[in-house]
Enzyme design. Structure first.
Site, mmCIF file in Angstrom:
data_model
loop_
_atom_site.group_PDB
_atom_site.id
_atom_site.type_symbol
_atom_site.label_atom_id
_atom_site.label_comp_id
_atom_site.label_asym_id
_atom_site.label_seq_id
_atom_site.Cartn_x
_atom_site.Cartn_y
_atom_site.Cartn_z
ATOM 1 C CB CYS A 101 10.759 20.526 14.434
ATOM 2 S SG CYS A 101 10.039 19.247 15.482
ATOM 3 C CE1 TYR A 122 17.370 21.637 16.544
ATOM 4 C CE2 TYR A 122 16.269 19.605 15.891
ATOM 5 C CZ TYR A 122 17.341 20.247 16.485
ATOM 6 O OH TYR A 122 18.365 19.510 17.022
ATOM 7 C CG PHE A 134 7.166 15.935 16.484
ATOM 8 C CD1 PHE A 134 6.015 15.210 16.695
ATOM 9 C CD2 PHE A 134 8.149 15.385 15.678
ATOM 10 C CE1 PHE A 134 5.831 13.948 16.135
ATOM 11 C CE2 PHE A 134 7.982 14.129 15.109
ATOM 12 C CZ PHE A 134 6.817 13.414 15.335
ATOM 13 C CB CYS A 135 8.844 22.508 17.243
ATOM 14 S SG CYS A 135 10.322 21.631 17.807
#
Length: 379
Positions: free
Chosen positions: A110, A107, A112-113
């Protein structure tokens, strides 16, 4: 921009008005650097539809939803980064890009991405991005792991959890005698049941770069540097990331501004845009309040953000450019990846104006855009 993430909201409007447009989903390919695990560091799910239908549900569903959209709507300047990353991708094709083909399922907003992209960009690794629809997630229906980020290596080895992805890739770039499959065995899955009775998956050793003594000494020449890096990588996952949503949606006005940005930048029909902006803003404002209580934040959540960021800058100190010294280490890239998802929003501007983070932030940003970590890819 951020259309895939907000289609989860548009589905609500579609359910009420029977809009066929609100049931669309798709895969978007981009090369944007920037921007949760199901709460730690791996990835997250979209549960906003369930939340809106049920009036809240369990605390875990609420938190998962907030993490999804709290990833940073309106992060960074789209046109600039699109051009820069496209040019960077062309450059790294010439240089070989570490000899592996990488596909990142993500995403875009996001955090974390965003951490994974910061790592890939800094090391000059070319990668293809598959934008996942947060509601249907049909782009990853082939995977038993139903969160993002997922990184496929040579269309063969699947890496899950942002910290595992970063640690295993760093190990691979330094220890070329090890295959990615062999490296991945160093990060075993550990399943457990959390306090809400839900089974969760964690990964052992995920903050460790698996190196021999000589390699570790070369990467971490200063005593305590490796331990310090692991500590702050975990801090980014366990604390910093949970300050994003409460600060983005701190007030009804900020929540509306965040969703308004999505509508203006994305391609939405009349009904889609209306529900994404107004229903989404109202829902995220309420969710941010719940998150504030869950994580025991101050009434003014900006103060928690300021303190966290200043604690980070103080840990770096005045004598170092980065926590890694003259070059960013994995902690630098992780913290940078989390913070930049707020770029373009009031929370980001306030953070820059009221903390000492600006100089460090711009240095990491520049290092990532210029792929200054390429030297670590050399055999």
């Amino acid at each position: 921009m951020a259309a895939a993430c907000t289609r989860a909201l548009c589905k609500v409007g579609g359910g009420i008005l029977e809009s066929a447009a609100a049931r669309r989903s798709g895969t978007v390919f981009s090369y944007l650097p920037g921007s949760r695990r199901a709460f730690g560091s791996g990835g997250y799910r979209s549960k906003l539809l369930t939340y809106l239908r049920t009036g809240g549900g369990a605390g875990g569903r609420v938190l998962g939803c907030a993490v999804l959209l709290g990833g940073g709507f309106g992060s960074y300047q789209t046109v600039k980064f699109r051009l820069q990353q496209h040019l960077a991708e062309e450059e790294t094709k010439v240089s070989g890009g570490g000899g592996v083909k990488l596909t990142l399922y993500q995403y875009k907003t996001c955090p974390f991405c965003s951490k994974v992209r910061a790592f890939l960009d800094y090391h000059g690794l070319p990668y293809e991005v598959v934008e996942v629809n947060p509601l249907m997630r049909k782009e990853i229906k082939w995977s038993l792991y139903r969160k993002v980020p997922i990184l496929m290596v040579d269309s063969d080895v699947q890496l899950n959890d942002s910290s595992v992805i970063i640690s295993s890739l760093k190990t691979y770039l330094i220890s070329r005698d090890k295959s990615m499959s062999d490296i991945l065995r160093c990060y075993p899955e550990v399943k457990s049941v959390n306090d809400r009775g839900k089974e969760v998956t964690e990964y052992g050793n995920k903050y460790w770069v698996m190196l021999g003594d000589c390699e570790a000494a070369a990467l971490y020449p200063d005593k305590g540097a490796q331990k310090e890096e692991r500590k702050w990588r975990q801090w980014a996952d366990d604390w910093l990331v949970h300050l994003v949503s409460p600060n983005m949606y701190r007030t009804s006005g900020e929540a509306l501004a965040s969703l308004d940005y999505i509508v203006r930048e994305g391609k939405f029909g009349t009904y889609e845009g209306f529900f994404a902006k107004y229903v989404g803003a109202a829902a995220m404002f309420l969710i941010a309040k719940r998150l504030k209580s869950r994580h025991q934040l101050q009434d003014d959540v900006r103060q928690d953000l300021y303190k966290a960021v200043n604690d980070w800058v103080a840990a770096i100190g005045k004598k170092r450019k980065f926590m890694g010294g003259d070059h960013p280490n994995l902690a630098d890239l992780s913290v940078f990846g989390v913070l930049r998802v707020m770029e373009g929003l009031q929370a980001f501007d306030d953070m820059m104006d009221n903390t000492k983070v600006k100089g460090w932030y711009r240095r990491v940003e520049r290092a990532a855009l210029q792929h200054e970590g390429r030297e670590h890819m050399e055999p």
